[in-house]
Design a protein around this motif. Sequence first.
Motif, PDB file in Angstrom:
ATOM      1  N   UNK A  42      96.941  59.188  29.219  1.00  0.00           N
ATOM      2  CA  UNK A  42      97.666  58.140  28.487  1.00  0.00           C
ATOM      3  C   UNK A  42      98.280  58.676  27.202  1.00  0.00           C
ATOM      4  N   UNK A  43      97.661  59.691  26.625  1.00  0.00           N
ATOM      5  CA  UNK A  43      98.186  60.328  25.407  1.00  0.00           C
ATOM      6  C   UNK A  43      99.593  60.864  25.626  1.00  0.00           C
ATOM      7  N   UNK A  44      99.918  61.211  26.875  1.00  0.00           N
ATOM      8  CA  UNK A  44     101.276  61.683  27.169  1.00  0.00           C
ATOM      9  C   UNK A  44     102.334  60.697  26.680  1.00  0.00           C
ATOM     10  N   UNK A  45     101.994  59.400  26.701  1.00  0.00           N
ATOM     11  CA  UNK A  45     102.978  58.380  26.365  1.00  0.00           C
ATOM     12  C   UNK A  45     103.262  58.236  24.891  1.00  0.00           C
ATOM     13  N   UNK A 324      94.053  54.238  37.813  1.00  0.00           N
ATOM     14  CA  UNK A 324      95.245  54.975  38.242  1.00  0.00           C
ATOM     15  C   UNK A 324      95.940  55.548  37.019  1.00  0.00           C
ATOM     16  N   UNK A 325      95.906  56.862  36.820  1.00  0.00           N
ATOM     17  CA  UNK A 325      96.541  57.454  35.632  1.00  0.00           C
ATOM     18  C   UNK A 325      98.058  57.380  35.722  1.00  0.00           C
ATOM     19  N   UNK A 326      98.747  57.339  34.576  1.00  0.00           N
ATOM     20  CA  UNK A 326     100.214  57.357  34.593  1.00  0.00           C
ATOM     21  C   UNK A 326     100.706  58.688  35.161  1.00  0.00           C
ATOM     22  N   UNK A 341     101.302  47.223  27.226  1.00  0.00           N
ATOM     23  CA  UNK A 341      99.992  47.827  26.976  1.00  0.00           C
ATOM     24  C   UNK A 341     100.050  49.319  27.253  1.00  0.00           C
ATOM     25  N   UNK A 342      99.161  50.062  26.615  1.00  0.00           N
ATOM     26  CA  UNK A 342      98.988  51.485  26.886  1.00  0.00           C
ATOM     27  C   UNK A 342      97.898  51.586  27.947  1.00  0.00           C
ATOM     28  N   UNK A 343      98.257  52.064  29.094  1.00  0.00           N
ATOM     29  CA  UNK A 343      97.369  52.032  30.247  1.00  0.00           C
ATOM     30  C   UNK A 343      95.998  52.639  29.947  1.00  0.00           C
ATOM     31  N   UNK A 344      94.947  51.859  30.209  1.00  0.00           N
ATOM     32  CA  UNK A 344      93.582  52.310  30.019  1.00  0.00           C
ATOM     33  C   UNK A 344      93.075  52.242  28.603  1.00  0.00           C
ATOM     34  N   UNK A 345      93.960  51.966  27.628  1.00  0.00           N
ATOM     35  CA  UNK A 345      93.571  52.035  26.210  1.00  0.00           C
ATOM     36  C   UNK A 345      93.638  50.674  25.522  1.00  0.00           C
TER      37      UNK A 345
END
Length: 495
Positions: A42-45, A324-326, A341-345
Motif C-alpha cells: 500500500x505504501x506504493x500509493x 488482495x494487495x494493490x 481509502x488506502x487499501x488495508x490501511x
Amino acid sequence: MTVDLPAGTYSDDTQLRLCVSRAISANGTFDVEAFAKIEVTSWQGYCLGAGIGSKAAAANLSKRGVNWFSNFFSSDRQKYVTAGGNGAAMRIQPHIWSARGTLDDLVLRVMRDAVVTHGHPHGFCGAVFHALCLWDTLIRKEVPSIDCAIEYVSVCGRLPEIIEKDNELSSFWKPTWEREASQSFDTAIRNFQEEAIRDISIVQGLVEKNSTPNYHEVLEGLGCLTDQFRGSGFKTALAALFLSELHTPSEIEDALIESANELESDTDTIASMAGAILGALSTREPNWSIQDASYLRAEALRMASVARNEEASSFTYPDVSAWEPPTNQSDAVVYWKNTLALSGIGELKPKGPEYNAGSAIWQWFELPFGQSVLAKRRAKITNSVDDKQMPRPSVPQRPDPKQEIGKEQPDIFEHAERQAHTIEDRQRSNVRQQHRPERYPGLDRASDIIINSGFDEVIIGRLLKLAIDETGGIEAAVALSAIVAKARLARMRRR
C-alpha cells in the motif's frame, strides 16, 4: 506537475518507519507478514523519494504467492540479491524503541524486517549495524565512538547462527538466497565483514590524521559521494554514526544541517539515522515544524509503552491470507463504503487540491490515525473493496499482569529514560544465559563472548575456569586475561 509540500513534509524514511511501527503489536511482536504484504504494497500509493530497491520489492510483493521471505525480485534495474541500499536500515528504529528480549532477539527481528526488501549484505547488515548503534546509545546513554563499530560488525558475523533460530529464514530464505547469490551465506557475511573493517579503518585513519575530523572527507573516503555507494546500507549507517559522534544531543540541528548540505550524499537518510542516535539522548523535541507531529509523538509513546509492557493499542490489519494487495502504485487508493481509502490501511480524508498528471491524480489526504499522505490514484477509480480488505478498529491491550504498570503517564522523554533502564536491566539478566558456554571455545571466541557480554564478571570467571580446567595449564587463561584487559582499557579510554 508541481505539488505543494507543507513545512516539515517527510519522505520514505519516516513513512516506512511508521509502517514498521504499526506492524509492532502491543505484546511486542512484529507482524512481518502484515508489514510486507499490506504496509509495503500500500505504501506504493503514497511513497515520497523511494529507492529503486524498495520500489521493486514493493511491486513484487503485490504478486500472489510472494511472501516476506521469498521476495526474490529481478528487474532490468535491480535484483533482490544486489539490493544493498539503506531502505532497510533507515526504518528499523521502532524495533529498538520497543525492544523487550535479548540482543539476539533484536537482531533477528531486524533481519526479518530487512530481508523483506533487501537481499545484499550491505542492505541487511547495514540495518543490523544501525540497530546496534542505536541500541548501544540507549544502553550507554552516550553516542558510541567510531571504534565501537568493530564490535557491531563482529555481531553481524554471528548472523549465520542467529538466523538458524528462525524456521522461515533458515529453511526457506537462506537456501534460496544462496542459490540466487551463487555463494554460501557464511562466505557472504565474512566478505562483508572484511569490507566493513576496511571502511571503519578509513574513518579511523581520517580521525587520527585530523585534529578536527571532517564529515565531508569521511563521506568521500567511504565512497558515499559516488553513484555506486551513495545509498549503501552499511556505509551510510557508518557515516551516520560518525556524524553523531561529531555533535552532541544539544546540537542535533547542526548535525542535520551538516548532513543536508552534503548534496552528493544520501542527505535525508543519513540525517534521519544520526537524528535517531542523537535524539535518543535528547531532552527536548525538535524546534521546527514537523508534519504529523502529533501522530509521530503518539507512535513514539506507544513504542515505549510496548517496551515496558504497559497498556497499548495495536493496529488491527485485515486477514493477510484473504487480503488482495494493490497490483501497482495507482491501485492502492480504492473505494470503500462510497469513500476513498488506502487499501488495508484506512479511510482517506482530502486535505488539499487535486494535481492532475495524465490519467492519474495526486492529492493530499489524512488517514484516521493522523498521518498525512500524498496519494496517487486513477482519475476514474473502478476498484471497490469490502470490510475484509480494510483494518478493524484498534483496541487497547492489557499488559502482562505479572508486570507492574506505571500509574502516571510520563512525557515522551521520561518514557525514553525508563525504557533505557529497562533494556539495560533486561540485557544484563539475559546475557549470561545467552553466552553460557559449556566448554572452552578457544581464545578468539572466548574473548568475543566476553566483549559482547559487556565484560560480565560471571562470564569472565566461567571462561577463565574453563580455560584452566580444559587445558590443564595457565597459558590459555593468561592469554585470555591479557586480551580482555586490553579490550576493557580501550573501551574505558574511549569513554
